[in-house]
Design a protein around this motif. Sequence first.
Motif, mmCIF file in Angstrom:
data_model
loop_
_atom_site.group_PDB
_atom_site.id
_atom_site.type_symbol
_atom_site.label_atom_id
_atom_site.label_comp_id
_atom_site.label_asym_id
_atom_site.label_seq_id
_atom_site.Cartn_x
_atom_site.Cartn_y
_atom_site.Cartn_z
ATOM 1 N N GLY A 160 0.824 -1.207 0.000
ATOM 2 C CA GLY A 160 0.000 0.000 0.000
ATOM 3 C C GLY A 160 0.856 1.255 0.000
ATOM 4 O O GLY A 160 0.580 2.211 -0.727
ATOM 5 N N GLU A 161 1.915 1.258 0.789
ATOM 6 C CA GLU A 161 2.823 2.404 0.838
ATOM 7 C C GLU A 161 3.538 2.582 -0.499
ATOM 8 O O GLU A 161 3.695 3.700 -0.992
ATOM 9 C CB GLU A 161 3.839 2.212 1.962
ATOM 10 N N THR A 162 3.950 1.486 -1.100
ATOM 11 C CA THR A 162 4.609 1.540 -2.404
ATOM 12 C C THR A 162 3.672 2.124 -3.455
ATOM 13 O O THR A 162 4.059 3.004 -4.230
ATOM 14 C CB THR A 162 5.068 0.125 -2.835
ATOM 15 N N GLU A 163 2.437 1.663 -3.467
ATOM 16 C CA GLU A 163 1.438 2.160 -4.415
ATOM 17 C C GLU A 163 1.164 3.648 -4.188
ATOM 18 O O GLU A 163 1.055 4.425 -5.133
ATOM 19 C CB GLU A 163 0.146 1.353 -4.289
ATOM 20 N N SER A 164 1.089 4.054 -2.940
ATOM 21 C CA SER A 164 0.855 5.451 -2.600
ATOM 22 C C SER A 164 1.986 6.340 -3.112
ATOM 23 O O SER A 164 1.748 7.390 -3.704
ATOM 24 C CB SER A 164 0.716 5.602 -1.085
ATOM 25 N N SER A 198 1.793 9.162 -6.009
ATOM 26 C CA SER A 198 2.249 10.515 -5.700
ATOM 27 C C SER A 198 3.266 10.984 -6.737
ATOM 28 O O SER A 198 3.213 12.123 -7.196
ATOM 29 C CB SER A 198 2.864 10.542 -4.303
ATOM 30 N N GLY A 199 4.178 10.102 -7.113
ATOM 31 C CA GLY A 199 5.163 10.428 -8.147
ATOM 32 C C GLY A 199 4.500 10.728 -9.482
ATOM 33 O O GLY A 199 4.893 11.650 -10.196
ATOM 34 N N LEU A 200 3.476 9.950 -9.823
ATOM 35 C CA LEU A 200 2.735 10.215 -11.060
ATOM 36 C C LEU A 200 2.063 11.581 -11.007
ATOM 37 O O LEU A 200 2.063 12.325 -11.992
ATOM 38 C CB LEU A 200 1.667 9.139 -11.297
#
Length: 97
Positions: free
Chosen positions: A22-26, A30-32
């Motif tokens: 979940g943190e990785t996806e977040s 955010s980067g996108l």
Amino acid sequence: MRLAAIEKGEAEKILQIKRAKGETESKYLSGLGVAQQRQTIMDGLRDSVLGFSVNVPETTAKDVMDMVLVTQYFDTMKEIDATSKSSAVFIPHFMAL
């Protein structure tokens, strides 16, 4: 008890993995968002440069970008002055006009 402890350990492991995913996806999303924001800013700058160059025929894209940089520089200085409690701010000056 031993089986329950093993199952509890596996459940905690799964939860940690889910949290990490979940943190990785977040962070990815955010980067996108940041990348899309920068792209939008660049598109706006390009349109502004083209529009200004058309309306003021003897200007070049470099002239317009220099003007934008100076404007941003002064806006930054004004913002620092408005939000800072210090009486002196030293900012390296790299712009050559």
